[in-house]
Design a protein around this motif. Structure first.
Motif, PDB file in Angstrom:
ATOM      1  N   GLY A   7       1.232  -0.638   0.220  1.00 28.95           N
ATOM      2  CA  GLY A   7       0.180   0.342   0.214  1.00 28.95           C
ATOM      3  C   GLY A   7       0.549   1.117  -0.306  1.00 28.95           C
ATOM      4  O   GLY A   7       0.353   2.457  -0.131  1.00 28.95           O
ATOM      5  N   LEU A  16      -5.160   2.701  -2.611  1.00 28.43           N
ATOM      6  CA  LEU A  16      -6.053   3.175  -1.486  1.00 28.43           C
ATOM      7  C   LEU A  16      -6.847   4.604  -1.698  1.00 28.43           C
ATOM      8  O   LEU A  16      -7.773   4.343  -1.328  1.00 28.43           O
ATOM      9  CB  LEU A  16      -4.604   3.520  -0.664  1.00 28.43           C
ATOM     10  CG  LEU A  16      -4.205   2.033  -0.012  1.00 28.43           C
ATOM     11  CD1 LEU A  16      -3.120   2.272   0.445  1.00 28.43           C
ATOM     12  CD2 LEU A  16      -4.978   1.355   0.862  1.00 28.43           C
ATOM     13  N   THR A  20     -10.766   4.283  -0.664  1.00 24.47           N
ATOM     14  CA  THR A  20     -11.003   5.173  -0.002  1.00 24.47           C
ATOM     15  C   THR A  20     -12.658   6.367  -0.232  1.00 24.47           C
ATOM     16  O   THR A  20     -13.216   6.640   0.912  1.00 24.47           O
ATOM     17  CB  THR A  20     -10.473   5.590   0.996  1.00 24.47           C
ATOM     18  OG1 THR A  20      -9.466   6.524  -0.146  1.00 24.47           O
ATOM     19  CG2 THR A  20      -9.281   4.706   1.538  1.00 24.47           C
ATOM     20  N   VAL A  26     -11.140  -0.634   3.718  1.00 21.46           N
ATOM     21  CA  VAL A  26      -9.957  -1.172   3.718  1.00 21.46           C
ATOM     22  C   VAL A  26      -8.891  -1.201   4.447  1.00 21.46           C
ATOM     23  O   VAL A  26      -9.028  -0.809   5.298  1.00 21.46           O
ATOM     24  CB  VAL A  26      -9.451  -0.341   2.181  1.00 21.46           C
ATOM     25  CG1 VAL A  26      -9.359   0.890   3.025  1.00 21.46           C
ATOM     26  CG2 VAL A  26      -8.096  -0.651   1.577  1.00 21.46           C
ATOM     27  N   ARG A  27      -8.042  -2.469   4.719  1.00 19.64           N
ATOM     28  CA  ARG A  27      -6.542  -2.839   5.546  1.00 19.64           C
ATOM     29  C   ARG A  27      -5.812  -2.570   3.819  1.00 19.64           C
ATOM     30  O   ARG A  27      -5.294  -3.195   3.311  1.00 19.64           O
ATOM     31  CB  ARG A  27      -7.468  -4.113   6.326  1.00 19.64           C
ATOM     32  CG  ARG A  27      -6.457  -4.389   7.160  1.00 19.64           C
ATOM     33  CD  ARG A  27      -6.501  -5.947   8.156  1.00 19.64           C
ATOM     34  NE  ARG A  27      -7.680  -5.496   8.724  1.00 19.64           N
ATOM     35  CZ  ARG A  27      -8.782  -6.082   8.936  1.00 19.64           C
ATOM     36  NH1 ARG A  27      -8.646  -7.768   7.815  1.00 19.64           N
ATOM     37  NH2 ARG A  27      -9.782  -6.376   9.541  1.00 19.64           N
ATOM     38  N   ALA A  28      -4.849  -1.784   4.586  1.00 19.18           N
ATOM     39  CA  ALA A  28      -3.790  -2.016   4.222  1.00 19.18           C
ATOM     40  C   ALA A  28      -1.884  -2.451   5.134  1.00 19.18           C
ATOM     41  O   ALA A  28      -2.120  -2.322   6.631  1.00 19.18           O
ATOM     42  CB  ALA A  28      -3.387  -0.548   3.683  1.00 19.18           C
ATOM     43  N   LYS A  56      -9.298   6.520   7.221  1.00 18.05           N
ATOM     44  CA  LYS A  56      -9.742   5.337   6.468  1.00 18.05           C
ATOM     45  C   LYS A  56      -8.929   4.054   7.063  1.00 18.05           C
ATOM     46  O   LYS A  56     -10.296   3.163   7.255  1.00 18.05           O
ATOM     47  CB  LYS A  56     -11.220   6.347   5.742  1.00 18.05           C
ATOM     48  CG  LYS A  56     -11.916   6.986   6.053  1.00 18.05           C
ATOM     49  CD  LYS A  56     -12.535   7.606   4.493  1.00 18.05           C
ATOM     50  CE  LYS A  56     -13.604   8.179   4.136  1.00 18.05           C
ATOM     51  NZ  LYS A  56     -13.780   7.991   3.233  1.00 18.05           N
ATOM     52  N   ILE A  57      -8.179   3.843   6.900  1.00 21.75           N
ATOM     53  CA  ILE A  57      -7.426   2.618   6.354  1.00 21.75           C
ATOM     54  C   ILE A  57      -6.520   2.293   7.423  1.00 21.75           C
ATOM     55  O   ILE A  57      -6.488   3.096   8.705  1.00 21.75           O
ATOM     56  CB  ILE A  57      -5.974   3.614   5.014  1.00 21.75           C
ATOM     57  CG1 ILE A  57      -6.880   4.216   4.324  1.00 21.75           C
ATOM     58  CG2 ILE A  57      -4.889   1.968   5.074  1.00 21.75           C
ATOM     59  CD1 ILE A  57      -5.070   4.687   3.026  1.00 21.75           C
ATOM     60  N   GLU A  58      -7.547   1.147   7.574  1.00 23.11           N
ATOM     61  CA  GLU A  58      -6.761  -0.110   9.028  1.00 23.11           C
ATOM     62  C   GLU A  58      -5.708  -0.221   8.140  1.00 23.11           C
ATOM     63  O   GLU A  58      -5.202  -1.129   7.961  1.00 23.11           O
ATOM     64  CB  GLU A  58      -7.796  -0.292   8.995  1.00 23.11           C
ATOM     65  CG  GLU A  58      -7.445  -1.525  10.308  1.00 23.11           C
ATOM     66  CD  GLU A  58      -8.181  -2.745  10.420  1.00 23.11           C
ATOM     67  OE1 GLU A  58      -7.849  -3.849  11.497  1.00 23.11           O
ATOM     68  OE2 GLU A  58      -9.414  -3.049  10.399  1.00 23.11           O
ATOM     69  N   TRP A  59      -4.733   0.175   9.138  1.00 19.28           N
ATOM     70  CA  TRP A  59      -3.356   0.110   8.814  1.00 19.28           C
ATOM     71  C   TRP A  59      -2.590  -0.622   9.892  1.00 19.28           C
ATOM     72  O   TRP A  59      -3.214  -1.054  10.666  1.00 19.28           O
ATOM     73  CB  TRP A  59      -2.181   0.907   9.122  1.00 19.28           C
ATOM     74  CG  TRP A  59      -2.723   2.463   7.996  1.00 19.28           C
ATOM     75  CD1 TRP A  59      -2.962   3.436   7.229  1.00 19.28           C
ATOM     76  CD2 TRP A  59      -1.673   2.561   6.390  1.00 19.28           C
ATOM     77  NE1 TRP A  59      -3.054   4.621   6.225  1.00 19.28           N
ATOM     78  CE2 TRP A  59      -2.083   3.076   5.539  1.00 19.28           C
ATOM     79  CE3 TRP A  59      -1.414   1.043   5.861  1.00 19.28           C
ATOM     80  CZ2 TRP A  59      -2.176   3.693   4.249  1.00 19.28           C
ATOM     81  CZ3 TRP A  59      -0.169   1.525   4.661  1.00 19.28           C
ATOM     82  CH2 TRP A  59      -0.712   3.012   3.592  1.00 19.28           C
TER      83      TRP A  59
END
Length: 335
Positions: A7, A16, A20, A26-28, A56-59
């Motif tokens: 990502g 991504l 988003t 989304v998970r990255a 917003k991204i779940e890292w």
């Protein structure tokens, strides 16, 4: 939920951004925290809401070679975009390339199967498309051989074999084989080197050429394929076949630099290869000019994009438009 590997790269960061923006959960995966700022920067090229989109991204920090980590990362995932890869054309990096590109992809495929993932999109390269003998454009059916292939292409071919194995085990897969992907933000690697080179106003250009495509087109096509019923297919993603002289000419003009006018001779490249090898011996750097590199310059390929155009009604972004956009951003960051 969607999972994106790689990502923090050119394709991954733009993917991504699109996901988003479309409010797709989304998970990255990422390996180094310092690369996350690069993703935020890319978001800022296109949106005034870069921070809110990024948040917003779940890292998740981890490695695709770490199976327990991947099993955890794949929880509640329905679709996987596998963009992660190690890129090097140095033969001494082959073991690392094989481990990350083939073994890492095998791990992704195995855990997708175990987790019941609905679909996997694997980002490969036109380096795994075969060369034609008659000068015609290569297509997805052109036979690939290992002979004269660089180590990156070899390991990406092995990665594709892992994906096809997954398809035989009832995993829905699609493979995309992009050409040289043009886009902003990653100036020290990949296609970013074209912008960096053009900015210096060199007089020489390398022989040969390749297929080129905007990163926005790559992302758009990947998402369209993933949202379709298409599976067990691979697609060349190239919008234009250009010589390196032509692409450097376009970028130089966009940067208001004098375009290169002199072609590098193959004897010059061979001398450069020797010095490049000596340099890596004394500096522990990475080789950039090898026998396979020169072979590729001497035997350039063109690529047929008709297969993807038959299944997706898309108008490719003109290369000139992406060149101008990326050049402006390069100038702004280096002035």
């Amino acid at each position: 939920m969607v999972l994106v590997t790689g990502g923090t790269g050119l394709v991954g960061s733009h993917l991504l951004l699109k996901l988003t923006t479309d409010n797709i959960p989304v998970r990255a995966l990422y390996r180094s925290a310092d690369k996350l700022s690069q993703v935020k920067k890319v978001f800022g090229y296109y949106s005034n809401e870069a921070t809110s989109l990024f948040n917003k991204i779940e890292w998740i920090k981890g490695d695709i070679l770490d199976i327990p980590f991947l099993e955890n990362a794949m929880t509640s995932i329905t679709h996987v975009y596998h963009c992660a890869a190690f890129i090097s054309f140095d033969p001494s990096d082959f073991k690392k390339l094989e481990r990350i590109n083939r073994e890492g992809t095998a791990n992704i495929v195995n855990i997708c199967i175990d987790a019941g993932v609905e679909k996997l999109c694997h980002v490969s390269t036109i380096g795994t498309i075969g060369r034609t003998l008659n000068g015609e454009a290569a297509n997805e059916e052109t036979e690939w051989t290992r002979q004269n292939a660089n180590p990156y292409a070899i390991t990406k071919h092995l990665a594709e074999m892992e994906v096809w194995r997954g398809a035989q085990e009832n995993l829905n897969v699609v493979i995309v084989n992009p050409g040289v992907i043009l886009g902003p933000g990653f100036w020290n690697s990949g296609s970013g080197s074209f912008f960096k080179t053009a900015s210096k106003g060199y007089s020489y250009y390398p022989p040969g050429g390749s297929g080129f495509i905007s990163v926005l087109d790559v992302v758009s096509i990947m998402i369209t394929l993933m949202n379709s019923g298409i599976h067990s297919e691979r697609y060349i993603l190239v919008s234009e076949n250009l010589t390196y002289k032509e692409i450097l000419h376009k970028i130089s003009l966009a940067m208001e630099k004098r375009p290169p006018t002199k072609a590098l001779k193959f004897w010059q490249l061979n001398i450069g290869r020797i010095f490049d090898k000596l340099k890596t011996i004394f500096t522990s750097g990475t080789r950039t000019i090898t026998k396979n590199t020169i072979y590729g310059l001497k035997h350039p390929s063109t690529f047929d994009n008709s297969k993807i155009k038959q299944v997706i009604q898309t108008n490719f972004e003109p290369i000139d438009k992406q060149v101008v956009f990326s050049s402006k951003l390069f100038i702004a960051e280096h002035s």
